[in-house]
Design a protein around this motif. Structure first.
Motif: not given
Length: 341
Positions: A62-67, A117-121, A133-135
Motif C-alpha cells: 500500500f502506497t500513499i505518495s506525493d512526489d 474510487r479509492l479510500q486509503m488510510k 483501504c477500499h478500492l
C-alpha cells in the motif's frame, strides 16, 4: 572501511542552507523533518508512506505518495501458491506538490488519500498502526478491501539521512521492520487473513529531494525464528552513503548495523537464484525467487523500470555480539528499480 556514523541527538534534519545537518543513520527519527526548510523547488520534493504486509502465502502493498509533480497511490495483492499471481492498481495525480499533506513524522498522525474510487488510510495508534483501504474496480470489475493492524512495541528501526551529490538534494528514510500483522484483505470473494505469530508488516517512510535519474537496490524481510523476531533491511543507491549504509539486522527489537551488502542478480533472469554477500561477512544469503512483480512505465520524461522479486531466503546473519542466526526459507523480497522522475 566501515561507514556507520550513528546520529544520537535530536535536532533539525536540515540547516539554514537546506542541507543535511548530520548525515548518518539512527535507530529512530531523531532528526526532525520540516518541509518548510527545504530550499529545492516544490516539484522536486518526494514524500511517501509504503507498507508491505507479508505472509508465506500472500501479501499486500500500500502506497500513499506525493512526489512533487506527480502523486502515486497504489494497492497490490500478491499470492504465492502453485501459480503465483499479483495485481497492482495505481491512481496518479498531477502536481500534488504538498497538497496530500503527508505527516512530517512517522510517529503520529494520519496519512490518507480519498477520491471516488479509492479510500486509503494509514493511522498511528498507541503501540500499533492501522491500515484500511477500499478500492473500487481493483481487478476485473471487483473491489479490494483491507483492515490490517501492525503491532509496534518499543523497538529500533533503521533511519538514514544521506545527501545526493547535488545541492539541496537529500534522502531521509525510515524502515520499521518486524511489526506483527493481524487483520485481513478481501478480494473476489476470498479473505486473506494475517496471523501475528508468523506474519509481519514493514513501513518504508521517506521524505526528501531526489535527483532525476536513479537506480537502487532494496531488500527486506521479517520472520519468527524459534520465538525470536528477526528482520533485515538491505540496500544501496539512495544517495551518497559515505556516512552510513542502511544495512541492518533486527533481532528481538534491537538493530545490528552491517557494512556493505552486494546483490548478485543473475543476468539470465530475475527468476533465477540470487546471492547476497557482505563486506563484513555478517549477511550471506541465497535467494530463490517465487514471483517477479515487474512494472515498466515509459512516459519519456517519467520512466520507471521495476523488478520487486519475492522469494525465499536461506543463509546466515551474524549479530553484533557474534551470535549466528540461521535463516531457512524465509519469505521476503529484493528489488532493483531504475527511475527517471
Amino acid at each position: 572501511m566501515p561507514r556507520n556514523h550513528e546520529v544520537t541527538t535530536k535536532h533539525p534534519l536540515l540547516d539554514n542552507k537546506g542541507e543535511l545537518s548530520e548525515p548518518g543513520w539512527s535507530r529512530s527519527l531523531l532528526q526532525k523533518y520540516d518541509r518548510s526548510m527545504i530550499k529545492a523547488p516544490k516539484w522536486r520534493i518526494k514524500e511517501w508512506d509504503y507498507y508491505l504486509v507479508l505472509s508465506d502465502e500472500f501479501a499486500g502493498a500500500f502506497t500513499i505518495s506525493d512526489d512533487g509533480y506527480i502523486g502515486l497511490q497504489s494497492v497490490s495483492l500478491l499470492t504465492f501458491g502453485d501459480k503465483p499471481w499479483e495485481h497492482t492498481e495505481t491512481v496518479l495525480n498531477a502536481f500534488p506538490m504538498g497538497k496530500i499533506n503527508l505527516p512530517s513524522s512517522s510517529e503520529s498522525g494520519i496519512t490518507k488519500y480519498e477520491d471516488k474510487r479509492l479510500q486509503m488510510k494509514f493511522e498511528v495508534l498507541e503501540g500499533k498502526r492501522h491500515i484500511t483501504c477500499h478500492l473500487e474496480n481493483f481487478h476485473e470489475g471487483k473491489p479490494f478491501d483491507c483492515n490490517i493492524y501492525l503491532e509496534q512495541p518499543d523497538m529500533d528501526s533503521m533511519v538514514i539521512a544521506t545527501p545526493w551529490d547535488k545541492k539541496h538534494a537529500f534522502y531521509y528514510n525510515q524502515k520499521i521492520n518486524c511489526m506483527r500483522a493481524s487483520g485481513y484483505m478481501q478480494y473476489d470473494g476470498k479473505k486473506y487473513e494475517f496471523n501475528p505469530a508468523s506474519d509481519f508488516g514493514t513501513l518504508d517512510w521517506g521524505r526528501g529531494v531526489w535527483t532525476y535519474d536513479n537506480t537502487w537496490h532494496w531488500g527486506s524481510g521479517n520472520s519468527d525464528i524459534d520465538g525470536n523476531t528477526f528482520g533485515f533491511n538491505i540496500g544501496y543507491g539512495f544517495g551518497n552513503t559515505k556516512a552510513a549504509t542502511e544495512n541492518v539486522i533486527f533481532y528481538n527489537g534491537k538493530a545490528h548495523k552491517l557494512d556493505d551488502i552486494t546483490f548478485h542478480i543473475p543476468e539470465s533472469s530475475y527468476m533465477d537464484p540470487w546471492k547476497f554477500t557482505s563486506s563484513d561477512g555478517r549477511f550471506e544469503m541465497d535467494f530463490i525467487p517465487v514471483l517477479d512483480r515487474a512494472a515498466c512505465l515509459d512516459y519519456k520524461i517519467i520512466v520507471s523500470d521495476q523488478h520487486q522479486v519475492f522469494g525465499k531466503m536461506s543463509g546466515t546473519a551474524i549479530l553484533d555480539d557474534g551470535t549466528k542466526i540461521h535463516v531457512k526459507d524465509m519469505m521476503c523480497f529484493a528489488e532493483k528499480v531504475h527511475n527517471k522522475y
